[in-house]
Design a protein around this motif. Structure first.
Motif: not given
Length: 555
Positions: A376-396
């Motif tokens: 989809f390309g960097v910054g596409h809306v389809e990547t937003a959920i994955t970015l959010n979830n990966l962020a939580l995994a990094c926080g854990e």
């Protein structure tokens, strides 16, 4: 298409992207404006709307009274276009894909012709955004809207188009159910799809009548557009109208009703009626397996979305089973690394994280993000959920700086798509607030937290798991900010909301999971006292709930 640290509706991605098109003959185009000549796709074939099936799906048939088979229109074979919430990806307490992208409002820096930033140029008329010939395109009375849209994944010189030019192109073709870009072959999204589908509906009503199947098809696309733009109740009403027409034409339980049932289930999930969502998806899966057979690619999306519903209800083992079935079917059909496998990968990552295998979950999220950004390309809306979830995994895992960075990227994408106060932002905002508080930025933490609570305070989210999780995390943030009285009040509201939305049993599972998740983040900065204070405000966890912390929780 909601993972652990993700809210069901908010961060579990839908598997709408696994619905590939079916080729069909294209009508000869009508005469077009001279300004568009030479820029239309060459004659040949065009793709039908995004469908819940594979490109090689067999043609469905119906039978006459004499028993002779006759072809059934491909777009009614249980393969109607799906909304952004069809193949749900569960967001890690950040947000749960769906789903919704292409349209965005530029910043001042992107508007300047003198700037080194990207200058938007219409792919059809070739006018740039500062040209005097470019006027605002009106979609409603007194509603001035940015004339440019980014309606599909195309990049480079084909990235932007005037909505008015796109409408002229669509009307010149006269192919009223072809909403696919002639270049990338992907379906248009957001404002572009809403405008074109509205035109399609009007034309079909004039030609075939309001109760025709042609109108039902246009309604499905229009519902998808409204869902992408965040108007879930409008989408639900359109889907109900389309389903009634389809059932009147083919009968209840016919395969032609399956895709609309799946989309309607997603709409119910987004407004908080998870039990109804599960019932509709089970009915949809039964119809598909009876028609196509178990293990068919057409069942994979429904398996993923049904897993999301079980996650919301706290049935984590059932969720994992359904997701593993879905992923196996998709990888056998498309191959590993295909973009259609990412919703199942993201949701499985949430399951593994809940079960304590954080590293495995994080690896799946990294893989999914890489696939999505390449496709989809960097910054596409389809990547937003994955970015959010990966962020939580990094926080854990204790990497709070990366958590903060990924959440800022996710938030920027969502704000471009939904605006700054939409409920789709609430999980990302509260997760970002938690990261800021843990990193010692109290002012930013308070600002993001208040925005998160405000964005999920509307009537649609008032009694939802999403709001309950946001409030619970917000309570931990206010404890971190030493605002204990307010934190206690917010924790009480969270408990009441979760019990009302999920029932006592599922509420206990979500609380157990949330305590475990937040403990990992706060312990990484030596703030175990925060979770201790939170536990004092909540009922003690039942053993079964703790061991079941593999439930579908919000990430």
């Amino acid at each position: 298409e909601t993972p652990r640290w993700v809210l069901p509706e908010d961060e579990r991605p839908d598997d709408h992207r696994s619905l590939l098109p079916i080729a069909r003959p294209r009508r000869s185009a009508q005469p077009m404006p001279h300004s568009l000549c030479g820029m239309l796709p060459a004659a040949g074939t065009v793709c039908a709307p995004k469908v819940e099936t594979c490109r090689q799906a067999p043609a469905a048939t119906t039978h006459t009274a004499e028993g002779a088979a006759r072809p059934m229109p491909h777009f009614f074979c249980g393969m109607l276009p799906t909304t952004q919430s069809i193949d749900h990806v569960v967001p890690l307490l950040g947000e749960g894909k769906q789903q919704p992208s292409a349209d965005w409002t530029p910043t001042d820096s992107t508007r300047s012709c003198d700037s080194f930033c990207e200058l938007r140029v219409c792919r059809f008329c070739l006018e740039c955004e500062e040209s005097e010939e470019c006027g605002n395109f009106q979609l409603g009375e007194d509603e001035s809207i940015d004339e440019f849209v980014q309606p599909c994944p195309c990049r480079g010189s084909c990235k932007y188009v005037h909505l008015n030019c796109l409408v002229q192109h669509f009307e010149a073709q006269g192919d009223w159910h072809n909403f696919r870009c002639p270049t990338c072959k992907q379906q248009y999204e957001g404002r572009a799809l809403r405008e074109l589908a509205g035109i399609s509906r009007k034309r079909m009503e004039e030609a075939h009548g309001s109760a025709s199947m042609q109108v039902a098809q246009s309604l499905c696309y229009l519902a998808q557009a409204h869902a992408q733009l965040g108007d879930i109740r409008k989408s639900k009403a359109l889907l109900e109208e389309g389903l009634a027409t389809t059932e009147a034409h083919y009968g209840k339980g016919h395969v032609a009703t399956a895709a609309t049932l799946a989309e309607l289930a997603s709409a119910h999930g987004k407004i908080g009626d998870v039990q109804k969502q599960k019932e509709l998806l089970e009915y949809c899966l039964k119809i598909k397996e009876e028609h196509f057979g178990m293990g068919h690619i057409n069942t994979a999306v429904t398996l993923n979305n049904l897993a999301t519903a079980h996650s919301e209800l706290g049935n984590v083992e059932q969720e994992r089973t359904l997701l593993e079935r879905s992923l196996k079917i998709k990888e056998e059909h498309y191959g590993k690394g295909h973009v259609s496998t990412t919703p199942a990968l993201v949701n499985l990552a949430g399951v593994y994280s809940e079960l304590g295998d954080v590293d495995r979950g994080r690896l799946l999220l990294e893989t999914s993000l890489d696939i999505e950004e390449r496709h989809f390309g960097v910054g596409h809306v389809e990547t937003a959920i994955t970015l959010n979830n990966l962020a939580l995994a990094c926080g854990e895992g204790g990497d709070l700086l990366r958590m903060q960075d990924l959440l800022l990227k996710s938030l920027k994408i969502k704000e471009r798509r939904f605006g700054t106060e939409h409920q789709e932002l609430c999980l990302t905002l509260v997760n970002l607030s938690m990261a800021c508080a843990a990193l010692g930025s109290p002012d930013s933490a308070r600002t993001y937290c208040m925005r998160a609570m405000r964005s999920c305070s509307g009537p649609e989210a008032a009694c939802s798991r999403r709001r309950g999780v946001v409030l619970l995390r917000a309570a931990s943030i206010f404890f971190a900010l030493r605002e204990d009285l307010y934190a206690e009040s917010v924790a009480t509201q969270s408990l009441e909301t979760l019990r009302k939305a999920l029932g006592r049993s599922a509420c206990e599972r979500v609380l157990a999971l949330e305590k475990m998740r937040m403990a990992k983040i706060w312990n990484s900065v030596q703030r175990a006292d925060i979770v201790d204070r939170l536990k004092e405000q909540l009922p003690p966890s039942d053993d079964s709930a703790s061991s079941d912390a593999d439930t579908g929780s919000v990430h």
